[in-house]
Design an enzyme around this catalytic site. Structure first.
Site, PDB file in Angstrom:
ATOM      1  N   LYS A   1       0.870  -1.237  -0.048  1.00  0.00           N
ATOM      2  CA  LYS A   1      -0.093   0.080  -0.024  1.00  0.00           C
ATOM      3  C   LYS A   1       0.867   1.188   0.060  1.00  0.00           C
ATOM      4  O   LYS A   1       2.008   1.321   0.716  1.00  0.00           O
ATOM      5  CB  LYS A   1      -0.905   0.112   1.300  1.00  0.00           C
ATOM      6  CG  LYS A   1      -1.982   1.254   1.228  1.00  0.00           C
ATOM      7  CD  LYS A   1      -2.705   1.052   2.814  1.00  0.00           C
ATOM      8  CE  LYS A   1      -3.660   2.467   2.760  1.00  0.00           C
ATOM      9  NZ  LYS A   1      -4.328   2.210   4.097  1.00  0.00           N
TER      10      LYS A   1
ATOM     11  N   SER B   1      -9.287   2.449   2.950  1.00  0.00           N
ATOM     12  CA  SER B   1      -8.472   3.002   1.944  1.00  0.00           C
ATOM     13  C   SER B   1      -7.392   1.859   1.249  1.00  0.00           C
ATOM     14  O   SER B   1      -6.879   2.343   0.257  1.00  0.00           O
ATOM     15  CB  SER B   1      -7.585   4.035   2.890  1.00  0.00           C
ATOM     16  OG  SER B   1      -6.661   3.563   3.838  1.00  0.00           O
TER      17      SER B   1
ATOM     18  N   SER C   1      -9.650   0.155   7.140  1.00  0.00           N
ATOM     19  CA  SER C   1      -9.091   0.321   5.781  1.00  0.00           C
ATOM     20  C   SER C   1      -8.443  -1.029   5.059  1.00  0.00           C
ATOM     21  O   SER C   1      -8.182  -1.015   3.879  1.00  0.00           O
ATOM     22  CB  SER C   1      -7.907   1.415   5.697  1.00  0.00           C
ATOM     23  OG  SER C   1      -8.469   2.714   5.867  1.00  0.00           O
TER      24      SER C   1
END
Length: 482
Positions: free
Chosen positions: A86, A161, A185
């Site tokens: 990420k 996210s 997330s």
């Protein structure tokens, strides 16, 4: 095995194929890079693809394996397996944007500690995955970046996210991915994309060398297609680093080993109503009900529970707002983050520590309230996945209200620091995945992983993969216009 089947083979199985010399690290890496090149223009799951570096690493690993003195039994667990990171975790020499367009050319000077551990486990890093701006919204639609789309239906969001990581794994662009979770997330995109997602306990994974996140609310996690893969990546990332503000002792058994154990009969609480939001959408509520039915048939004691997170909302808003003040001029942020930044700067100086104190008090109470229950089974989201851009035209205050209601089951367990795992739990009539989360006692990842693996064996949800019919560019164009 054809290339598509190989792309959807579990990460642990891919590692075994490499050890057995059925496929080389270079061939496996090239396969995934080819899929990224073919499919990711439609998904937008990667911010940065590290193709040259990945090929160079894979070549070196292939040569290492081919050496006469090579001992495949001594290789690290995931030798040669592709992974995605990420774009919140720095990788040296690669941009780290945090979803902020202004930072697209900011190059990280060192690896995050967890990235070092990932490298030591033998992974080949394919690139950095898309995220929402500063991670504050549960869908990756950052200003200045194309939105990340759901591989099951391009008209819908992948969730966020860590949405880029989830979309990439679901579409077979990488075998497994790292994500971060400060309010859902990891869990949200795992549910949206039909995957397994683990949010670790506070203190399980070091935040070195950058420091802790949000008073310990932000933790790392894993996203995968199987419980075993997600558990094994958690094993890789876990561990104390000198100076960590929070830490946990290592569990008596590895997290991967926990997937092979049948848990004793447990007390399992469940709820589909969460105050002050109300009852989850019927499809999300039914996913919880069907999951606990399976657990009851497996011998566990099932009992309904009442959940009321009303007191958490106001102090959580204060903490959420504080995350936005990262030194980026307001004009370069999206409208939601501009609102959060404005509200944060209007608060008195004591608001943040007072909010943290309040949340710590509430966390103690919540953990005590459910101390007699081994596992909680809850929705991940209060209604199914939303369309890309569905809330884009709303006023920022209304968008924030919608977000709070949608993700209500997730942030409380960042406050308490408890571990949680998301597993697939069926599909909507439109073919979009549904998920449920299992929440454990503090530090009890092995328990929820064992239960999740038990559920995985008893169901077949993880055997489904996106049809990927949208790789036909005409179909892609039609989907984007909806």
């Amino acid at each position: 095995m054809n290339s598509t089947d190989l792309a959807f083979t579990s990460a642990l199985e891919q590692a075994q194929l490499i050890r057995n010399k059925v496929i080389s690290p270079l061939e496996l890496t090239q396969l995934h890079l080819d899929r990224i090149q073919t499919l990711d223009a439609s998904l937008n799951s990667f911010f940065t693809v590290m193709a040259e570096r990945a090929i160079a690493e894979a070549k070196a690993k292939t040569e290492q394996l081919a050496a006469p003195q090579a001992d495949s039994s001594s290789l690290p667990t995931f030798f040669g397996v592709p992974i995605a990171i990420k774009d919140f975790a720095p990788v040296a020499g690669v941009p780290c944007t945090y979803g902020i367009h202004l930072l697209k050319k900011r190059i990280a000077t060192e690896d995050a500690g967890l990235v070092t551990r990932i490298r030591q486990a033998g992974f080949t890093i394919l690139g950095k995955t898309a995220t929402s701006e500063i991670g504050t919204s549960p869908y990756p639609e950052s200003r200045g970046f194309p939105p990340t789309r759901n591989p099951w239906n391009l008209s819908y969001t992948s969730g966020g996210s860590s949405g880029g990581s989830a979309a990439a794994v679901a579409a077979g662009l990488c075998a497994i991915a790292q994500g971060g979770d400060a309010g859902g997330s990891v869990r949200i995109p795992a549910a949206c994309c039909g995957l397994v997602g683990i949010k670790a306990s506070r203190g399980r994974i070091s935040s070195a060398p950058l420091g802790e996140k949000l008073g310990g609310f932000g933790v790392e996690g894993s996203i995968a297609r199987t419980v075993a893969d997600a558990a094994a990546l958690l094993d890789v990332m876990s561990g104390y680093v000198l100076g960590d503000p929070y830490w946990l002792p290592s569990p008596p058994t590895s997290f991967l080993e926990a997937t092979k154990q049948s848990p004793a009969n447990l007390r399992i609480g469940f709820a589909a109503t969460i105050q002050p939001v109300g009852t989850a959408h019927p499809l999300c509520a039914q996913a919880v009900v069907e999951t606990v039915k399976v657990l009851e048939n497996l011998g566990h004691l099932i009992e309904p529970i009442d959940l009321d997170f009303s007191e958490l909302i106001d102090p959580l808003k204060i903490i959420w707002q504080a995350t936005v003040d990262v030194g980026v001029p307001r004009i370069f942020l999206g409208k939601l983050n501009r609102l959060l930044l404005k509200r944060s700067r209007s608060l008195p100086s004591g608001a943040y520590p007072q909010a943290m104190m309040k949340l710590n008090q509430l966390a103690r109470r919540l953990i005590a309230d459910f101390n007699e229950v081994d596992v909680l089974v809850l929705p991940v989201l209060m209604h199914p996945t939303i369309r890309v851009g569905e809330w884009a035209k709303l006023r920022a205050a209304k968008e924030l209200e919608n977000i709070i209601r949608w993700i209500a089951p997730c942030p409380p367990f960042n406050v308490t620091g408890q571990p949680a795992i998301v597993i697939p739990a069926g599909f909507t009539p439109d073919g979009l995945p549904l998920g449920v989360q299992l929440v454990g006692r503090p530090g009890a990842e092995t328990t929820i992983i064992a239960v999740a693996a038990q559920l995985e064996r008893a169901t077949s949800w993880n055997q489904h993969h996106p049809p990927l019919h949208w790789q036909d560019q005409k179909a892609v164009g039609a989907a984007k216009l909806k």
